[in-house]
Design an enzyme around this catalytic site. Structure first.
Site, PDB file in Angstrom:
ATOM      1  N   ASN A 146       0.888  -1.307   0.059  1.00  0.00           N
ATOM      2  CA  ASN A 146      -0.127  -0.054   0.041  1.00  0.00           C
ATOM      3  C   ASN A 146       0.851   1.350   0.021  1.00  0.00           C
ATOM      4  O   ASN A 146       0.411   2.427  -0.418  1.00  0.00           O
ATOM      5  CB  ASN A 146      -0.974   0.133   1.080  1.00  0.00           C
ATOM      6  CG  ASN A 146      -0.465  -0.094   2.359  1.00  0.00           C
ATOM      7  OD1 ASN A 146       0.695  -0.518   2.557  1.00  0.00           O
ATOM      8  ND2 ASN A 146      -1.269   0.133   3.494  1.00  0.00           N
ATOM      9  N   GLU A 244       4.378  -3.952  12.399  1.00  0.00           N
ATOM     10  CA  GLU A 244       3.264  -2.900  12.321  1.00  0.00           C
ATOM     11  C   GLU A 244       2.290  -3.543  11.699  1.00  0.00           C
ATOM     12  O   GLU A 244       2.432  -3.971  10.284  1.00  0.00           O
ATOM     13  CB  GLU A 244       4.081  -1.776  11.283  1.00  0.00           C
ATOM     14  CG  GLU A 244       3.147  -0.441  11.535  1.00  0.00           C
ATOM     15  CD  GLU A 244       2.171  -0.179  10.488  1.00  0.00           C
ATOM     16  OE1 GLU A 244       1.152  -0.700  11.059  1.00  0.00           O
ATOM     17  OE2 GLU A 244       2.442   0.058   9.404  1.00  0.00           O
ATOM     18  N   CYS A 278      -3.506   1.123   7.197  1.00  0.00           N
ATOM     19  CA  CYS A 278      -3.687   0.648   8.348  1.00  0.00           C
ATOM     20  C   CYS A 278      -4.257   1.726   9.297  1.00  0.00           C
ATOM     21  O   CYS A 278      -4.742   1.361  10.463  1.00  0.00           O
ATOM     22  CB  CYS A 278      -2.616  -0.110   8.885  1.00  0.00           C
ATOM     23  SG  CYS A 278      -1.181   0.846   8.740  1.00  0.00           S
ATOM     24  N   GLU A 455       8.015   2.812  14.323  1.00  0.00           N
ATOM     25  CA  GLU A 455       9.038   3.298  13.212  1.00  0.00           C
ATOM     26  C   GLU A 455       9.061   4.742  13.336  1.00  0.00           C
ATOM     27  O   GLU A 455       7.723   5.233  13.458  1.00  0.00           O
ATOM     28  CB  GLU A 455       8.406   2.584  11.985  1.00  0.00           C
ATOM     29  CG  GLU A 455       8.587   0.976  11.832  1.00  0.00           C
ATOM     30  CD  GLU A 455       8.261   0.504  10.649  1.00  0.00           C
ATOM     31  OE1 GLU A 455       7.121   0.730   9.979  1.00  0.00           O
ATOM     32  OE2 GLU A 455       9.175  -0.171  10.244  1.00  0.00           O
TER      33      GLU A 455
END
Ligand code: ADP
Length: 475
Positions: A146, A244, A278, A455
């Site tokens: 994505n 993640e 997400c 991150e």
């Protein structure tokens, strides 16, 4: 092509896979499709390179990242087109992704120089205590489709900055974007073996990475189901992991909010990347007295979004990535209708000449309830349900009632309420009157089953470092 030990290579078997444009179905490239052996070679190359790379001064590691960022910026337009043709997002969003991707390279180039250790007060006069920071070692990185470039740099940049070496496996549908990023690293003169790229089936490459004792760190972005499997598979070799994973973001609107801003925020946080991120909104909660008005305003704006091939400058919604995504969206909408949801706009596939991909109309479902699949499962598409609520405590409980905990949004003009919501929401990322909270200098990551680790931000590099505690007896 694969990139192993500083060389562009084919698969040993000669196998290749096709890459298609999800908007048109056209073939846009072929890539080498490798397996176990090449992955082992990539790990070997990363291991050999690590022995030298960990000794390269931070300033020099930083310079390679800055060079790669500047090369990416020079090629920004061409790279953005690669993203759009490969995964469908509008070209304006692809350009923003390049800025984020280069932003991570630059951020971690700076952070490389600020990996400080500690001195610790000892309880005896004859001892000196210190904590050193050292790179974890060979890192395996698995990325999704994505954000096919910024997810690559968000992992590679902190690893390289910390002194680790990397083997990266991109999503099989977006290998060209990963190749383009690696071309920039190659052009920047990154020493051979520091970053390696393998492209092929996840079932074959995944276990080689997770089972290898040489790989000391695994960083993954993708679904919660795959993340759990990778954590299990990494247990035998006790790797350091960062995950993640999925999310189920609530977007809360109080009656005291600026409704215009809240509606625009919901559009931005729901329909970016066609709902395929997400942190995209999954549940909108609106205080009951303004819920109908909010629904009307949202449906008016959502139905005006321009659907089409992402290469057209005015496109706001591209295609879904593949037919699984399309089927899931349809199933969620069907299920919501069966459970008494009211479709305010959309609710069906979008068809137009020249568009062979999986396009779906932006869809707003009013009067949603908790029995609906969409209330608990991640839709990953341009569909959003509206729930209503009466008071703050009720909405806090509902918003937190999920196994996910990645992003949450809240709109209110009451400062105290904004601060209470900030404290109560069990999410790693909270946007108060802000639908676009993500930035390279902020830590990105989730609570609960949305992940492990962060991150970006100042914590991003820590995921690639070990602490070595040293006690020195001076007498
Ligand atoms: P999505 O639903 O977004 O495609 P996935 O979690 O399936 O998310 O995929 C994210 C990344 O994880 C991709 O690079 C994919 O190839 C990879 N992947 C999927 N299954 C496995 C697996 N069993 N082992 C290793 N990697 C995997």
């Amino acid at each position: 092509m694969l990139y192993i030990n500083g060389e562009w290579r084919k698969a040993r078997s000669g196998k290749e896979a096709e890459v298609r444009n999800p908007a048109t179905g056209e073939r846009i490239g072929r890539v080498a499709w490798c397996g176990k052996q090449e992955t082992e070679e990539a790990i070997q190359s990363a291991d050999t390179a690590f022995q030298k790379w960990k000794r390269v001064p931070a300033g020099k590691r930083s310079a390679y990242l800055l060079k790669a960022a500047s090369i990416m910026k020079e090629k920004a337009e061409e790279l953005a087109e690669t993203i759009t043709t490969e995964m469908g997002k509008p070209i304006s969003e692809a350009r923003r992704e390049i800025q984020t991707a280069t932003g991570y390279l630059e951020w971690f180039a700076e952070e490389a120089k600020r990996v400080y250790g500690d001195t610790v007060p000892a309880s005896q006069n004859d001892k000196q205590l210190m904590v050193l920071k050292e790179p974890v070692g060979v890192t395996a990185a698995i990325t999704p489709w994505n954000f096919p470039m910024s997810m690559v740099t968000r992992k590679i940049a902190p690893a390289i900055a910390a002194g680790c070496t990397v083997v990266l496996k991109p999503a099989p549908v977006t290998p060209l974007s990963a190749i383009r990023v690696f071309e920039c690293l190659h052009e920047a003169g990154l020493p051979k073996g520091v970053a390696n790229l393998v492209i092929g089936p996840a079932e074959e490459i995944g276990p080689v990475l997770t089972k290898s004792p040489v790989v000391r760190k695994l960083t993954f972005t993708g679904s919660t189901a795959v993340g759990k499997k990778l954590i299990r598979d990494s247990a035998d070799t006790v790797k350091k992991v960062s995950m993640e994973l999925g999310g189920h973001a609530p977007f809360i609107v109080f009656a005291d909010a600026d409704l215009e801003r809240a509606v625009q925020g919901a559009i931005d946080a729901k329909f970016v990347n066609n709902g395929q991120t997400c942190i995209c909104v999954n549940r909108i909660y609106v205080e009951e007295k303004v819920a109908d008005e909010f629904g009307r305003m949202l449906a008016a704006k959502a139905s005006a979004l321009k659907i089409g091939n992402g290469l057209n400058e005015d496109t706001e919604l591209g295609p879904l990535i593949h037919h699984f995504a399309f089927e899931k969206v349809q199933a969620h909408v069907r299920d919501a209708i069966e459970k008494n949801g009211v479709i305010l706009c959309g609710g069906k596939p979008y068809k137009a000449e020249g568009l062979e991909g999986f396009f779906y109309e932006p869809t707003v479902i009013h009067h949603a309830n908790e029995e609906m699949k969409i209330a608990t499962e991640e839709t990953f598409g341009p569909v959003v349900p509206i729930f209503s609520f009466q008071d703050e405590q009720e909405v806090i409980e509902k918003a937190n009632r999920t196994r996910y905990g990645l992003a949450a949004y809240c709109y209110t003009n009451d400062l105290g309420r904004g601060l209470r919501m900030m404290n109560e929401l069990e999410y790693g990322i909270v946007g108060i009157n802000d639908a676009a909270p993500v930035t390279v200098q902020g830590p990105f990551g989730g609570y609960k089953e949305s992940g492990i680790g962060r991150e970006g931000g100042k914590s991003g590099i820590l995921e690639y470092l070990e602490e070595k505690y040293v006690s020195i007896r001076m007498m």
